[in-house]
Design a protein around this motif. Structure first.
Motif, PDB file in Angstrom:
ATOM      1  N   ARG A 105       0.786  -1.155  -0.149  1.00 56.93           N
ATOM      2  CA  ARG A 105      -0.232   0.098   0.095  1.00 56.93           C
ATOM      3  C   ARG A 105       0.818   1.120  -0.091  1.00 56.93           C
ATOM      4  N   ARG A 106       0.455   2.164  -0.753  1.00 63.20           N
ATOM      5  CA  ARG A 106       1.141   3.718  -0.790  1.00 63.20           C
ATOM      6  C   ARG A 106       0.230   4.409   0.028  1.00 63.20           C
ATOM      7  N   LEU A 107       0.834   5.394   0.853  1.00 60.59           N
ATOM      8  CA  LEU A 107       0.074   6.501   1.428  1.00 60.59           C
ATOM      9  C   LEU A 107       0.486   7.668   0.955  1.00 60.59           C
ATOM     10  N   GLY A 108      -0.289   8.326   0.430  1.00 59.44           N
ATOM     11  CA  GLY A 108       0.092   9.448  -0.180  1.00 59.44           C
ATOM     12  C   GLY A 108      -1.058  10.692  -0.226  1.00 59.44           C
ATOM     13  N   HIS A 109      -0.840  11.796  -0.621  1.00 59.47           N
ATOM     14  CA  HIS A 109      -1.592  12.806  -0.998  1.00 59.47           C
ATOM     15  C   HIS A 109      -2.128  12.750  -2.204  1.00 59.47           C
ATOM     16  N   ARG A 110      -3.316  13.064  -2.521  1.00 57.17           N
ATOM     17  CA  ARG A 110      -4.071  12.943  -4.097  1.00 57.17           C
ATOM     18  C   ARG A 110      -3.387  14.351  -4.886  1.00 57.17           C
TER      19      ARG A 110
END
Lengths: 141, 141
Positions: free
Chosen positions: B136-141
């Motif tokens: 999973r990648r956690l990032g800002h749209r």
């Protein structure tokens, strides 16, 4: 190239040192058995006394497994935190082992420290009360 | 303070992305059941094809447990790697699940990448061949 003489060495940490190291909170990793073997999820956590508290979603397969597992009685989980400098080959790791449980509503802590970073619902509060705390520091003599 | 709108979001990664992310090696965490529940050890690893390889000592309780566990047939282990920016609340995590096994002597890779960082004997080479790769990648749209 490291020679054996300048290689970092592992040193065991006592429980008080371990708790101090993990007390600022941040990212840790919860390990549990979902019925098909061990699995690991990174979460952001906070420390309350000797317990670790984090929130998890009921969305997603791994998170659902975690929530399901923790509805069982006396489920053993592990919680690992480390800070390792990959350049210098130095750092520490702490391992908590014990029972994981859903926190009842009235025991839920408030405050930004247990706000989960990802968006979406994170309804389940989990507390891990360690029966065993161990840790190791990797450093140069 | 984050508002719900600017919170980072989780995005599932496919197996190819996961393998690319973990391919440089470095620190990962192996999770296994030592008979008293899940436990986690950080190790430095290398990737060979889709398999993760690391070395472990037969010294120390956790390491002994790992070595003992892996002499059994078809032992399920998990291997987790993440890189998470705690300031920005961004990053990724990859989870491999599969069988762990001691590598026979003639299959042992050579090279600095599997040299364990701590000093002392690290006689056991472990390979994890994933049956399942997720991330999973956690990032800002």
């Amino acid at each position: 190239m490291n020679t054996p003489a300048d290689r970092p060495v592992l040193e065991e940490l006592d429980a008080a040192e371990c708790l101090e190291l993990i007390s600022p909170g941040g990212v840790g990793r919860v390990a549990f058995d979902d019925g098909e073997g061990p699995t690991v999820i990174p979460v952001n956590y906070t420390v309350e006394g000797t317990a670790v508290i984090f929130r998890t979603s009921l969305e997603g397969r791994l998170n659902q497994s975690l929530a399901t597992v923790l509805t069982g009685a006396a489920v053993r989980v592990a919680f690992e935190v480390d800070r390792i400098d990959e350049e210098r080959h130095e750092g520490w790791s702490v391992l908590l082992r014990g029972g994981g449980e859903h926190l009842p509503d009235h025991e839920r802590p408030t405050g930004a420290s247990v706000e989960p970073w990802p968006g979406g619902d994170r309804p389940a509060y989990i507390r891990i009360e360690p029966q065993e705390i161990s840790g190791r520091r990797l450093g140069h003599r």
